[in-house]
Design a protein around this motif. Structure first.
Motif, PDB file in Angstrom:
ATOM      1  N   CYS A 293     -27.485 -74.172  82.774  1.00 39.11           N
ATOM      2  CA  CYS A 293     -28.069 -75.116  83.291  1.00 39.11           C
ATOM      3  C   CYS A 293     -29.675 -74.771  83.658  1.00 39.11           C
ATOM      4  CB  CYS A 293     -27.658 -75.031  85.035  1.00 39.11           C
ATOM      5  SG  CYS A 293     -28.323 -76.328  85.717  1.00 39.11           S
ATOM      6  N   GLY A 294     -30.509 -75.755  83.188  1.00 41.82           N
ATOM      7  CA  GLY A 294     -32.035 -75.557  83.228  1.00 41.82           C
ATOM      8  C   GLY A 294     -32.587 -74.837  82.003  1.00 41.82           C
ATOM      9  N   HIS A 295     -31.864 -74.654  81.074  1.00 39.43           N
ATOM     10  CA  HIS A 295     -32.257 -73.976  80.075  1.00 39.43           C
ATOM     11  C   HIS A 295     -31.911 -74.617  78.573  1.00 39.43           C
ATOM     12  CE1 HIS A 295     -33.472 -70.378  82.249  1.00 39.43           C
ATOM     13  NE2 HIS A 295     -32.226 -70.710  82.939  1.00 39.43           N
ATOM     14  N   GLY A 296     -31.638 -75.981  78.616  1.00 38.57           N
ATOM     15  CA  GLY A 296     -31.231 -76.517  77.514  1.00 38.57           C
ATOM     16  C   GLY A 296     -32.407 -76.987  76.381  1.00 38.57           C
ATOM     17  N   PRO A 297     -32.122 -77.418  75.289  1.00 41.36           N
ATOM     18  CA  PRO A 297     -33.015 -77.759  74.237  1.00 41.36           C
ATOM     19  C   PRO A 297     -33.905 -79.049  74.563  1.00 41.36           C
ATOM     20  CG  PRO A 297     -30.978 -78.252  73.458  1.00 41.36           C
ATOM     21  CD  PRO A 297     -30.772 -77.565  74.703  1.00 41.36           C
TER      22      PRO A 297
ATOM     23  N   LEU B 206     -34.152 -82.072  78.063  1.00 37.58           N
ATOM     24  CA  LEU B 206     -33.679 -82.460  79.481  1.00 37.58           C
ATOM     25  C   LEU B 206     -32.341 -83.183  79.608  1.00 37.58           C
ATOM     26  CD1 LEU B 206     -36.495 -83.946  81.938  1.00 37.58           C
ATOM     27  CD2 LEU B 206     -34.867 -82.090  82.230  1.00 37.58           C
ATOM     28  N   GLU B 207     -32.068 -84.128  78.540  1.00 41.24           N
ATOM     29  CA  GLU B 207     -31.017 -85.053  78.531  1.00 41.24           C
ATOM     30  C   GLU B 207     -29.837 -84.039  78.106  1.00 41.24           C
ATOM     31  OE1 GLU B 207     -33.987 -85.911  77.077  1.00 41.24           O
ATOM     32  OE2 GLU B 207     -34.316 -87.662  77.551  1.00 41.24           O
TER      33      GLU B 207
ATOM     34  N   ASP C 166     -29.381 -80.906  78.424  1.00 37.35           N
ATOM     35  CA  ASP C 166     -29.365 -80.120  79.670  1.00 37.35           C
ATOM     36  C   ASP C 166     -28.400 -80.857  80.716  1.00 37.35           C
ATOM     37  OD1 ASP C 166     -29.552 -78.295  82.101  1.00 37.35           O
ATOM     38  OD2 ASP C 166     -31.392 -77.498  80.862  1.00 37.35           O
ATOM     39  N   ILE C 167     -28.758 -81.785  81.125  1.00 39.16           N
ATOM     40  CA  ILE C 167     -28.054 -82.619  82.196  1.00 39.16           C
ATOM     41  C   ILE C 167     -26.764 -83.073  81.708  1.00 39.16           C
ATOM     42  CG2 ILE C 167     -28.265 -84.769  83.391  1.00 39.16           C
ATOM     43  CD1 ILE C 167     -31.271 -84.809  83.541  1.00 39.16           C
TER      44      ILE C 167
ATOM     45  N   THR D 147     -24.670 -79.944  81.862  1.00 39.19           N
ATOM     46  CA  THR D 147     -24.359 -79.662  83.530  1.00 39.19           C
ATOM     47  C   THR D 147     -23.324 -80.433  84.079  1.00 39.19           C
ATOM     48  OG1 THR D 147     -26.663 -78.750  83.708  1.00 39.19           O
ATOM     49  CG2 THR D 147     -25.428 -79.345  85.686  1.00 39.19           C
TER      50      THR D 147
END
Ligand SMILES: [Fe+2]
Ligand SMILES: [Fe+2]
Lengths: 334, 257
Positions: free
Chosen positions: B34-38, B40-41, B43-44, B47
């Motif tokens: 969480c918070g470290h995805g490639p 924002l989309e 990542d969300i 999560t």
């Protein structure tokens, strides 16, 4: 605030002085914005208004996504599954706030990639508050209670700001921020009813976060660079010092409920003013953090840069696949 | 509604706990990202999947605790059991690795869950059937989302293809464990609590192979390798997962949060 660096000088250089006919349009624009009319993306706007907004909204967006990091630090260690769920959902909300805000800023003609590049190269700022470490579980409660609480103070007036896409994004965001604030308070309420160690953990977190939270509102009004123009344009409605005072006044009774004290010997209710007085803020600490020398500046920025760089192959692959798909569809249609 | 729940037989609690632990440990791994995805989309979205898995885990752990009848709630079961008392498949506890490995591991597991939930809708344990019913809707979305990423990365660039192929070679042997029956499964199936894992194998394999083919990946040779997390014998990674997850709770025995 999340956009507190709006109060420090812009490094983009001055905006060119507009030509005579532009000046007339600008005067009319200022008058309209001053009356509280809503400006939309397709409307004419002065270049300085556009630039200021892009800076403000992107700073705000960056704060949301950098703000995911200090809280993310405790997700894997949340001490109950209910709290883990709440925290994970909160961080996800913050990511969503980042998305809405980047989208709002993009309506002004700057791409998300450009804004992220400015963040990663250190040109764009984000709120100083996220450069402090989260050292115990209680920090998660204090961030919700005080950091989201301070953010709400600033952001509720922005729901009425002159730029439509920003104002609408803020309406959605504010609803969620007030949830976060209540959840943070609720976490602390549980600690306040807990063991000696839990109460000590809470008090320690309040001691560490209190002054940095007051700094979130930015410099005193007399030292703030952009406030006057932003007020005229209706993209700032209430001054830094007024918001800070509102925040302190609202927080004191809540602190009493939790049974915490604040690390300020000058903090007391002033009957004559009808407000709480509080001590002098250490602005040298504020400027150090804003200028990159806070406890976690390097780590926060590096974490964002790492995620972006390590994700490059993923973004490239997604684009390549989309291109191949489009080619396959075109070939099938031919 | 409020009558005490009775386990149908001794294997019942273990059968439910295995499903609960799979959701919990995979949620824990996903929450690390969480918070470290490639971007924002994704990542969300990851999560979001972690949150759904966590929701499943909480319902299932509470149910297992009620069946057991010893007063253990979801937190007692999550925070106060040691590694050997967890019964998730090893697949769920493996380190995340890169984004290809994260997506493929999660896809393998949620595709298995999709088959499981369908079969569980016929469970004689009404509460378990209800949890399966609720979960199946979100799992369908998880499968779609992750299959999309497996295809995107497998088909994307030479680099992403190589990464996805490497993830496949590493992870596929760990899926052997998902469809092997043991005494607990046999007893639970006989009592009508839930399906034999082996009965899910064909549908799972068909679903997974279709996605892997679309992703232009090649299946590694089959291997006799068997992981044993479902029996409580975990990989070296497991104790670290728990040490981190349980650290605050265990530093404060008896505390309420
Ligand atoms: Fe936010
Ligand atoms: Fe928030």
């Amino acid at each position: 605030m999340y956009t507190q660096a709006m109060d420090i000088p812009n490094t983009d250089g001055p905006t060119a002085v507009p030509a005579i006919n532009e000046q007339a349009r600008e005067a009319e624009f200022n008058e309209r914005a001053g009356r509280g009319e809503i400006v939309e993306a397709k409307d004419w706007m002065p270049e300085a208004y556009r630039k200021t907004l892009v800076r403000q909204i992107s700073q705000h967006a960056h704060s949301e996504i950098v703000g995911m990091l200090p809280e993310g630090n405790w997700v894997t260690r949340a001490p109950s599954l209910k709290r883990k769920t709440i925290l994970l959902a909160k961080i996800q909300d913050e990511g969503g706030h980042g998305l809405y805000l980047y989208a709002a800023a993009e309506t002004l003609g700057t791409s998300r990639d450009q804004m992220l590049d400015a963040l990663h190269t250190g040109k764009a700022k984000y709120s100083s508050i996220f450069n402090y470490p989260t050292l115990t579980w209680a920090d998660i409660g204090v961030i919700g209670w005080l950091v989201d609480g301070a953010a709400i103070m600033n952001q509720v007036p922005l729901c009425r700001c002159s730029y439509g896409p920003y104002a609408r994004a803020m309406v959605r965001i504010c609803k969620e921020e007030s949830f976060h604030q209540r959840q943070g308070f609720d976490l602390l309420l549980a600690l306040s009813k807990g063991s000696e160690a839990q109460r000590a953990m809470m008090q320690d977190a309040v001691n560490r976060w209190w002054w940095p939270v007051l700094m979130m509102f930015g410099p005193h009004d007399k030292d703030s660079q952009n406030s006057e123009l932003s007020m005229k344009w209706g993209i700032k409605r209430i001054s830094n010092d007024e918001l800070r005072q509102q925040f302190v006044d609202a927080t004191m009774p809540q602190g009493e409920l939790l049974g915490v004290t604040f690390p300020d010997p000058d903090l007391r209710y002033n009957e004559a003013r009808g407000h709480y007085d509080f001590g002098a803020i250490d602005w040298s600490e504020f400027w150090n953090v804003v200028n990159g020398h806070g406890p976690c500046n390097k780590e926060r920025l590096q974490a964002r840069v790492d995620a972006w760089e390590e994700g490059a192959w993923v973004r490239e692959a997604a684009l390549a696949h989309a291109r191949k798909q489009a080619a396959r569809v075109a070939a099938a249609a031919a | 509604m409020n009558a005490p729940i009775a386990a149908l037989n001794p294997a019942h609690v273990s059968y439910v706990l295995r499903i609960a632990d799979g959701s919990l440990i995979l949620a824990q791994r996903l929450s690390e990202c969480c918070g470290h995805g490639p971007a924002l989309e994704p990542d969300i979205a990851l999560t979001n999947i972690a949150l759904d898995l966590l929701g499943q885990a909480r319902l299932l752990l509470s149910h297992a605790g009620a069946l057991e009848g010893q007063g253990r709630d979801e937190d007692a079961l999550a925070y106060w059991r040691d590694a050997s008392q967890f019964h998730n498949p090893t697949l769920c506890e493996l380190p995340n690795g890169d984004f290809a490995q994260i997506c493929l591991r999660t896809f393998f597991y949620v595709a298995w869950q999709a088959q499981l939930w369908t079969a569980l809708s016929a469970s004689k344990d009404a509460a378990l059937a209800a949890i399966a019913e609720k979960s199946s809707k979100e799992t369908r979305y998880h499968c779609e989302h992750l299959a999309g990423w497996v295809v995107r990365l497998g088909d994307g660039t030479a680099d992403s293809h190589a990464r996805m192929q490497r993830a496949l070679n590493y992870l596929l042997p760990y899926t052997n464990e998902l469809c092997v029956d043991d005494d607990i499964d046999l007893a639970a199936a006989a009592a009508g609590i839930g399906p034999l894992p082996s009965s899910l194998n064909d549908a799972w394999t068909a679903q997974v192979q279709a996605v892997l083919a679309e992703a232009t990946l090649s299946l590694p040779a089959s291997t006799p390798f068997r992981s044993s997390g479902r029996r409580g014998q975990h990989s070296e990674a497991m104790d670290y997962v728990l040490a981190e997850m349980q650290s605050v709770a265990r530093a404060h025995p008896g505390a309420q949060w």
